[in-house]
Design a protein around this motif. Sequence first.
Motif, mmCIF file in Angstrom:
data_model
loop_
_atom_site.group_PDB
_atom_site.id
_atom_site.type_symbol
_atom_site.label_atom_id
_atom_site.label_comp_id
_atom_site.label_asym_id
_atom_site.label_seq_id
_atom_site.Cartn_x
_atom_site.Cartn_y
_atom_site.Cartn_z
ATOM 1 N N UNK A 9 0.653 -1.053 -0.056
ATOM 2 C CA UNK A 9 0.276 0.103 0.039
ATOM 3 C C UNK A 9 0.685 1.058 -0.109
ATOM 4 N N UNK A 10 2.068 1.233 0.748
ATOM 5 C CA UNK A 10 2.996 2.557 0.683
ATOM 6 C C UNK A 10 4.153 2.336 -0.127
ATOM 7 N N UNK A 11 4.097 1.353 -1.218
ATOM 8 C CA UNK A 11 5.347 1.000 -1.925
ATOM 9 C C UNK A 11 5.994 2.397 -2.767
ATOM 10 N N UNK A 12 4.904 2.998 -3.300
ATOM 11 C CA UNK A 12 5.110 4.248 -4.211
ATOM 12 C C UNK A 12 5.686 5.262 -3.241
ATOM 13 N N UNK A 13 4.964 5.518 -2.190
ATOM 14 C CA UNK A 13 5.578 6.700 -1.462
ATOM 15 C C UNK A 13 6.768 6.644 -0.819
ATOM 16 N N UNK A 14 7.230 5.150 -0.454
ATOM 17 C CA UNK A 14 8.616 4.861 0.169
ATOM 18 C C UNK A 14 9.440 4.882 -0.888
ATOM 19 N N UNK A 27 20.576 -0.782 -8.303
ATOM 20 C CA UNK A 27 21.124 -1.870 -7.414
ATOM 21 C C UNK A 27 20.334 -3.281 -7.500
ATOM 22 N N UNK A 28 21.135 -4.218 -6.961
ATOM 23 C CA UNK A 28 20.839 -5.621 -7.229
ATOM 24 C C UNK A 28 20.882 -6.444 -5.890
ATOM 25 N N UNK A 29 20.183 -7.559 -5.747
ATOM 26 C CA UNK A 29 20.274 -8.504 -4.478
ATOM 27 C C UNK A 29 21.197 -9.547 -5.256
ATOM 28 N N UNK A 30 21.328 -10.430 -4.140
ATOM 29 C CA UNK A 30 22.615 -11.669 -4.453
ATOM 30 C C UNK A 30 22.010 -12.400 -5.708
ATOM 31 N N UNK A 31 20.464 -12.419 -5.990
ATOM 32 C CA UNK A 31 20.097 -13.080 -7.141
ATOM 33 C C UNK A 31 20.017 -12.150 -8.309
ATOM 34 N N UNK A 32 20.431 -10.941 -8.252
ATOM 35 C CA UNK A 32 20.482 -10.259 -9.304
ATOM 36 C C UNK A 32 18.940 -9.391 -9.593
ATOM 37 N N UNK A 33 18.217 -9.414 -8.520
ATOM 38 C CA UNK A 33 17.064 -9.024 -8.496
ATOM 39 C C UNK A 33 17.164 -7.131 -8.584
ATOM 40 N N UNK A 34 16.732 -6.406 -9.429
ATOM 41 C CA UNK A 34 16.844 -5.006 -9.306
ATOM 42 C C UNK A 34 15.446 -4.363 -8.692
ATOM 43 N N UNK A 35 15.529 -3.168 -8.267
ATOM 44 C CA UNK A 35 14.130 -2.891 -7.892
ATOM 45 C C UNK A 35 13.034 -2.982 -8.936
ATOM 46 N N UNK A 36 13.461 -2.743 -10.148
ATOM 47 C CA UNK A 36 12.345 -2.764 -11.240
ATOM 48 C C UNK A 36 12.030 -4.096 -11.402
ATOM 49 N N UNK A 37 12.846 -5.154 -11.422
ATOM 50 C CA UNK A 37 12.581 -6.487 -11.168
ATOM 51 C C UNK A 37 11.182 -6.770 -10.363
ATOM 52 N N UNK A 38 11.578 -6.302 -8.922
ATOM 53 C CA UNK A 38 10.462 -6.595 -7.809
ATOM 54 C C UNK A 38 9.125 -5.879 -8.174
ATOM 55 N N UNK A 46 2.837 2.341 -10.837
ATOM 56 C CA UNK A 46 3.597 3.661 -10.519
ATOM 57 C C UNK A 46 4.898 3.554 -10.241
ATOM 58 N N UNK A 47 5.177 2.474 -9.460
ATOM 59 C CA UNK A 47 6.799 2.143 -9.081
ATOM 60 C C UNK A 47 7.610 1.955 -10.596
ATOM 61 N N UNK A 48 6.924 1.150 -11.092
ATOM 62 C CA UNK A 48 7.443 0.900 -12.476
ATOM 63 C C UNK A 48 7.747 2.194 -13.587
ATOM 64 N N UNK A 49 6.738 2.984 -13.525
ATOM 65 C CA UNK A 49 6.913 4.261 -14.049
ATOM 66 C C UNK A 49 7.851 5.057 -13.687
ATOM 67 N N UNK A 50 7.883 5.218 -12.426
ATOM 68 C CA UNK A 50 8.930 5.984 -11.838
ATOM 69 C C UNK A 50 10.249 5.514 -11.961
ATOM 70 N N UNK A 51 10.509 4.215 -11.849
ATOM 71 C CA UNK A 51 11.788 3.718 -11.863
ATOM 72 C C UNK A 51 12.001 3.822 -13.446
#
Length: 305
Positions: A9-14, A27-38, A46-51
């Motif tokens: 619910x608060x992902x976009x604001x954070x 940035x990426x995790x140990x598995x290669x996941x970036x914020x755009x992946x998540x 909204x988060x995808x458009x912002x990233x």
Amino acid sequence: MALSPESKPNSYCCLTYLLEHGAEPNVSTDEGLTPLHMAAAEGLRECVETLVRVGADTHARDSRGHTPLELACLWGHRVVARILKNAMWHRDKKRDMQKRQELQNLKQNMIRMHRKAEGMQKLAREAINKQKVSEWAESKGLPCLRSPTTGLWTLKHHCCHSAKPVTKHHAAESREMWNISPNPSRPPPANISRSSTVRIGVHPEEAVDEPDLHQSVTLHSSGNGHVHCTASWDDIPQPMPDLPLDVIQKGLFPSEFPSRISGPLQLQCSSVLDLPHRGGIHGTEASPWTEVAMHLAEELQPGRY
């Protein structure tokens, strides 16, 4: 944490708060996941458009080789997948245009080097010819020969008589060259008496004066798909932009890939009014409403009209 399922619910604001305070979007995790992946896996539009707007890598792959677009498709987020597909298309087109511009800049540099090499070869041939003529004249006991120069009368005669006067007959012939109509009995609808500067699209474009690099530049393709070239004036291999081999060949050697249409003279415009039309079912004297009624009787179902 901001893009986890618990904080949806608060992902976009954070995410916006973190990006405004200098968070790195790639940035990426140990598995290669970036914020755009998540964000793509969770369907956070909204988060995808912002990233994407702040420069997140849409082509990044995780440890399994998945892109954010593939994760959005796997989890069934169609709207997010369309956004990512559009962003990837724009990035690919921008990269392709940059690579093509690099190829054009490299071609212009090759043209300058080619002309410079031709000029040096011409000077070398002239020096050899001059030396041979001097040796021949010396062996014959003749004075040193000089190359003839153009006299004043010859230059004046050339300047006065180089331009041919345009007569009325020549003007009529040039006007008839553009009187192209599929129906000879009807005049063309265009006004051909206007100046040539107004009708730019009708006249064929002048060919670009570029030397043929096919004889002096050689392309080599390695096993990993990279292309490099060697030139006659420089044997050092030079890397080419990261483009397909056929695109590089068409960009460097356009004369080897001629167009199917050599010039606009082969394109003759035709009007619909000049084309033959099929007559009516009862001849030319029948009313058009009769033909409409016959078509209705053939197309509509019986008892419905």
